[in-house]
Enzyme design. Structure first.
Site, short mmCIF file in Angstrom:
data_model
loop_
_atom_site.label_atom_id
_atom_site.label_comp_id
_atom_site.label_asym_id
_atom_site.label_seq_id
_atom_site.Cartn_x
_atom_site.Cartn_y
_atom_site.Cartn_z
N GLU A 102 0.82 -1.04 -0.09
CA GLU A 102 0.02 -0.02 -0.19
C GLU A 102 0.82 1.20 0.00
O GLU A 102 1.93 1.02 0.81
CB GLU A 102 -0.90 0.11 1.27
CG GLU A 102 -2.05 -0.60 1.17
CD GLU A 102 -1.86 -1.97 1.82
OE1 GLU A 102 -0.97 -2.14 2.71
OE2 GLU A 102 -2.92 -2.95 1.78
N TYR A 114 7.79 2.39 -7.88
CA TYR A 114 7.17 1.02 -7.79
C TYR A 114 6.37 0.73 -9.27
O TYR A 114 6.90 -0.47 -9.74
CB TYR A 114 6.00 0.84 -7.00
CG TYR A 114 6.38 1.16 -5.50
CD1 TYR A 114 7.45 0.25 -5.04
CD2 TYR A 114 5.67 1.95 -4.70
CE1 TYR A 114 7.88 0.63 -3.72
CE2 TYR A 114 5.89 2.06 -3.19
CZ TYR A 114 7.21 1.31 -2.73
OH TYR A 114 7.46 1.50 -1.38
C1 LIG Z 1 10.46 6.77 -2.11
C2 LIG Z 1 11.89 6.53 -1.66
C3 LIG Z 1 12.14 5.20 -1.03
C4 LIG Z 1 12.91 6.63 -3.39
O1 LIG Z 1 14.22 6.23 -2.70
P1 LIG Z 1 15.56 6.76 -3.90
O2 LIG Z 1 16.58 5.96 -3.26
O3 LIG Z 1 15.34 8.18 -3.76
O4 LIG Z 1 15.06 6.19 -5.09
P2 LIG Z 1 15.78 5.96 -6.47
O5 LIG Z 1 16.94 7.11 -6.25
O6 LIG Z 1 16.20 4.65 -6.31
O7 LIG Z 1 14.91 6.15 -7.58
C5 LIG Z 1 14.25 5.22 -8.14
C6 LIG Z 1 13.05 5.76 -9.06
O8 LIG Z 1 12.10 6.10 -7.98
C7 LIG Z 1 11.30 7.51 -8.86
N1 LIG Z 1 11.79 8.53 -7.88
C8 LIG Z 1 12.46 8.51 -6.88
N2 LIG Z 1 12.36 9.94 -6.39
C9 LIG Z 1 11.71 10.76 -6.96
C10 LIG Z 1 11.63 12.17 -7.16
N3 LIG Z 1 12.11 12.85 -6.22
N4 LIG Z 1 10.69 12.58 -8.34
C11 LIG Z 1 10.18 11.62 -9.06
N5 LIG Z 1 10.62 10.21 -9.26
C12 LIG Z 1 11.29 9.74 -8.21
C13 LIG Z 1 11.98 7.47 -10.23
O9 LIG Z 1 11.29 6.73 -11.00
C14 LIG Z 1 13.30 6.90 -9.81
O10 LIG Z 1 14.09 6.38 -11.06
P3 LIG Z 1 15.15 7.34 -11.86
O11 LIG Z 1 16.02 7.98 -10.78
O12 LIG Z 1 15.77 6.57 -12.86
O13 LIG Z 1 14.17 8.50 -12.58
C15 LIG Z 1 12.54 7.77 -1.06
O14 LIG Z 1 11.96 9.17 -1.53
C16 LIG Z 1 11.71 7.74 0.35
O15 LIG Z 1 12.59 7.39 1.32
N6 LIG Z 1 10.83 8.45 0.57
C17 LIG Z 1 10.10 8.73 2.04
C18 LIG Z 1 9.43 7.51 2.45
C19 LIG Z 1 8.45 6.79 1.53
O16 LIG Z 1 7.78 7.53 0.88
N7 LIG Z 1 8.45 5.63 1.36
C20 LIG Z 1 7.55 4.67 0.62
C21 LIG Z 1 6.55 4.06 1.39
S1 LIG Z 1 5.51 3.22 0.47
#
Ligand SMILES: CC(C)(COP(=O)(O)OP(=O)(O)OC[C@H]1O[C@@H](n2cnc3c(N)ncnc32)[C@H](O)[C@@H]1OP(=O)(O)O)[C@@H](O)C(=O)NCCC(=O)NCCS
Length: 145
Positions: A102, A114
């Site tokens: 979710e 995702y």
């Molecule tokens: C969501 C989260 C886990 C992503 O982690 P991350 O290490 O920054 O992600 P990645 O660098 O591996 O990015 C992978 C993909 O996610 C998407 N993405 C990540 N950050 C993004 C942003 N700021 N804006 C748009 N897309 C984004 C993109 O598709 C990205 O691929 P790309 O870099 O090739 O465009 C991080 O932002 C986070 O911890 N957020 C707060 C907690 C949260 O919301 N967790 C999810 C709970 S369901």
């Protein structure tokens, strides 16, 4: 290079700090001891601790992704994608039929992550979160062979 590995007791404080920041409020020590829980961490190569974690539960032939957090200063460097990769590898090895999760409808960053990993929106849960926000239900089907 950041290493993505199964969490150990040494990682607990680092995970707790990220849970306090953004996570869903679980206690990592409890999860580490649960037979069906799976917890991965991304560790900083310079010994600066935990840069991210992913928590999932194996439930029958499904894997439920419960929480994923990357430290704000380490975001957008592929760590979230690597943690998700570790989960996908585990689910395939364990012979799971699908992974489900979710996510807040408003969490466009996580939804983008995702979807880029093959998850599809299959439903919604209205008012799922304590603050009234809706959740999207997403799944990634895994091939049977
Ligand atoms: C969501 C989260 C886990 C992503 O982690 P991350 O290490 O920054 O992600 P990645 O660098 O591996 O990015 C992978 C993909 O996610 C998407 N993405 C990540 N950050 C993004 C942003 N700021 N804006 C748009 N897309 C984004 C993109 O598709 C990205 O691929 P790309 O870099 O090739 O465009 C991080 O932002 C986070 O911890 N957020 C707060 C907690 C949260 O919301 N967790 C999810 C709970 S369901």
């Amino acid at each position: 290079m950041v290493e993505v590995v199964r969490a150990e007791p040494v990682d607990l404080d680092g995970i707790r700090a990220l849970v306090a920041l953004e996570g869903s409020g679980f206690e990592p020590k409890v999860e580490l001891e649960r037979r069906f829980a799976r917890l991965w961490v991304a560790r900083d190569p310079a010994g600066l601790g935990v840069l991210g974690f992913l928590l999932a539960w194996d439930v029958a032939d499904e894997v439920h992704l419960l929480d994923l957090v990357v430290a704000p200063e380490a975001r957008r460097r592929g760590i979230g994608r690597r943690l998700l990769g570790a989960l996908l590898e585990h689910a395939a090895t364990a012979g799971a039929r699908r992974i489900l999760l979710e996510v807040r409808r408003s969490n466009t960053k996580a939804i983008a992550l995702y979807e880029s990993a093959g998850f599809e929106r299959v439903g919604e849960r209205l008012g799922y979160y304590a603050d009234g926000d809706d959740a999207l239900l997403m799944t990634r089907e895994l091939s049977a062979c």
